[in-house]
Design a protein around this motif. Structure first.
Motif, short mmCIF file in Angstrom:
data_model
loop_
_atom_site.label_atom_id
_atom_site.label_comp_id
_atom_site.label_asym_id
_atom_site.label_seq_id
_atom_site.Cartn_x
_atom_site.Cartn_y
_atom_site.Cartn_z
N GLU A 65 45.32 56.82 -22.84
CA GLU A 65 45.61 57.95 -23.70
C GLU A 65 44.68 59.12 -23.39
N SER A 79 38.31 67.81 -24.03
CA SER A 79 39.41 66.94 -23.64
C SER A 79 38.83 65.63 -23.12
N SER A 81 39.88 61.46 -21.95
CA SER A 81 40.92 60.47 -21.64
C SER A 81 40.27 59.17 -21.23
N GLN A 95 47.25 67.21 -17.21
CA GLN A 95 47.56 67.13 -18.65
C GLN A 95 46.34 67.50 -19.48
N TRP A 225 56.99 57.58 -18.04
CA TRP A 225 55.54 57.73 -18.11
C TRP A 225 54.87 57.47 -16.77
N LYS A 228 51.49 59.33 -15.56
CA LYS A 228 51.02 60.20 -16.65
C LYS A 228 50.10 59.46 -17.60
N GLU A 231 50.82 60.62 -24.21
CA GLU A 231 50.65 61.66 -25.23
C GLU A 231 50.44 61.02 -26.59
N THR A 232 49.36 61.41 -27.23
CA THR A 232 48.95 60.75 -28.47
C THR A 232 48.59 61.75 -29.56
N ASP A 234 48.30 65.78 -30.99
CA ASP A 234 48.81 67.14 -30.88
C ASP A 234 47.68 68.13 -31.13
N ALA A 243 54.00 59.68 -28.83
CA ALA A 243 55.27 59.82 -28.13
C ALA A 243 55.89 58.46 -27.84
#
Length: 320
Positions: A65, A79, A81, A95, A225, A228, A231-232, A234, A243
């Motif tokens: 994520e 950001s 990940s 992303q 996916w 990628k 997406e978790t 917003d 998503a």
């Protein structure tokens, strides 16, 4: 482009960039300082004795994520990940940077790499003349870290590597020589940008823990996916918008795996059985229970719509 200590970083060979960074005196010193920081333990439980997260705003990320927090809701844009494969690095970085650089290629971005440990002998991982058979012994951490460094090195943005606490720097060994990561995770203080080693108990990993764990595995069979990060969160609304992801034939597989012993589950389901957290097997069993009860992914994601959660007054989350 990669910077260390305020100046562009270069090595004799791009293929050895990771090795050269691991040996850089500035980053070695930073790793030693990071290792000396006490690990913070987070919980929302009153009885845990850990740091309380209630009434604080945080975004917890599982494997594969990513999340970018916005200054409208926190103090600085960050950001983060959890990358788990070289195959998602290129798209994953794009992303992550989408809401950070605002198309300004002159942006200067601090980078902290923490987590991967020495899951194979460093004689294999650090060799510059590895044969094809030796490359199969590279394990998981070295190829992933090398790919991340390569991507940072070749992208047009300016990345200032502040922390490189991976591989040998993040490895401890027991009396039998088994390797373990010193730290499994981190927390970023958005008011200062300070990065601290951290672990989070089950109560702090919300919302929608089980579904998000299932997505990690299911995403590999869902072509939407491919390559990628998941997406978790917003960025614009400060909501978890999980998503959708589809899966198939998971009920029978889950029934089979559920019948195995704990030791068998570790050997089959983990890339580093001896280094897993104590709740690794229990988390898998809870995932399989969910898949047995909900074998059709459309029960979880009707019409492929995301599962949306918003913050509530006590710092927790509720399903919209």
């Amino acid at each position: 482009m990669i910077f260390v200590g305020g100046v562009p970083f270069s090595s004799s060979s791009q293929g050895n960039t990771l090795v050269a960074l691991m040996e850089d005196p500035i980053l070695v010193s930073a790793s030693n300082s990071f290792k000396a920081i006490p690990e913070r333990k987070f919980s929302v439980s009153e009885e845990s004795g850990m740091d309380r997260l209630t009434k604080n705003k945080w975004v917890y990320l599982f494997q594969r994520e990513y999340g970018t927090v916005d200054p409208a809701f926190v103090d600085c844009r960050t950001s983060v990940s959890h990358m788990d494969s070289p195959n998602i690095v290129d798209m994953g970085l794009s992303q992550m940077l989408l809401h950070v650089v605002d198309h300004n290629m002159d942006a200067e971005l601090d980078v902290h790499l923490v987590g991967g440990f020495e899951d194979v002998s460093p004689n294999y991982a650090y060799s510059s003349t590895r044969s094809e058979s030796q490359e199969q012994l590279d394990g998981h951490s070295f190829p992933l870290c090398a790919k991340i460094v390569e991507a940072l090195f070749t992208r047009p943005e300016n990345f200032h590597v502040q922390t490189l606490f991976v591989l040998g720097h993040n490895t401890r060994r027991d009396s039998e020589g088994n390797a373990y990561p010193i730290f499994h995770g981190l927390v970023v203080e958005t008011s200062t940008g300070l990065v601290t080693p951290a672990c989070f108990d089950r109560t702090s990993r919300c919302p929608d823990e089980i579904v998000r764990r299932i997505r990690v595995t299911s995403a590999y069979e869902d072509p939407s996916w491919s390559g990628k990060l998941l997406e978790t969160y917003d960025t614009q609304t400060d909501q978890f918008r999980i998503a959708s992801c589809c899966w198939s034939d998971q009920k029978d597989i889950s029934l089979t795996l559920k019948s195995l012993s704990d030791s068998e589950i570790l050997l089959i389901c983990s890339t580093s059985p001896s280094a897993e957290a104590p709740d690794f097997v229990d988390n898998l069993r809870r995932q399989w229970e969910y898949l047995i009860e909900h074998p059709d992914w459309r029960e979880t994601f009707p019409r492929k719509q995301p599962r949306v959660f918003e913050r509530v007054g006590d710092g927790g989350w509720k399903r919209c």
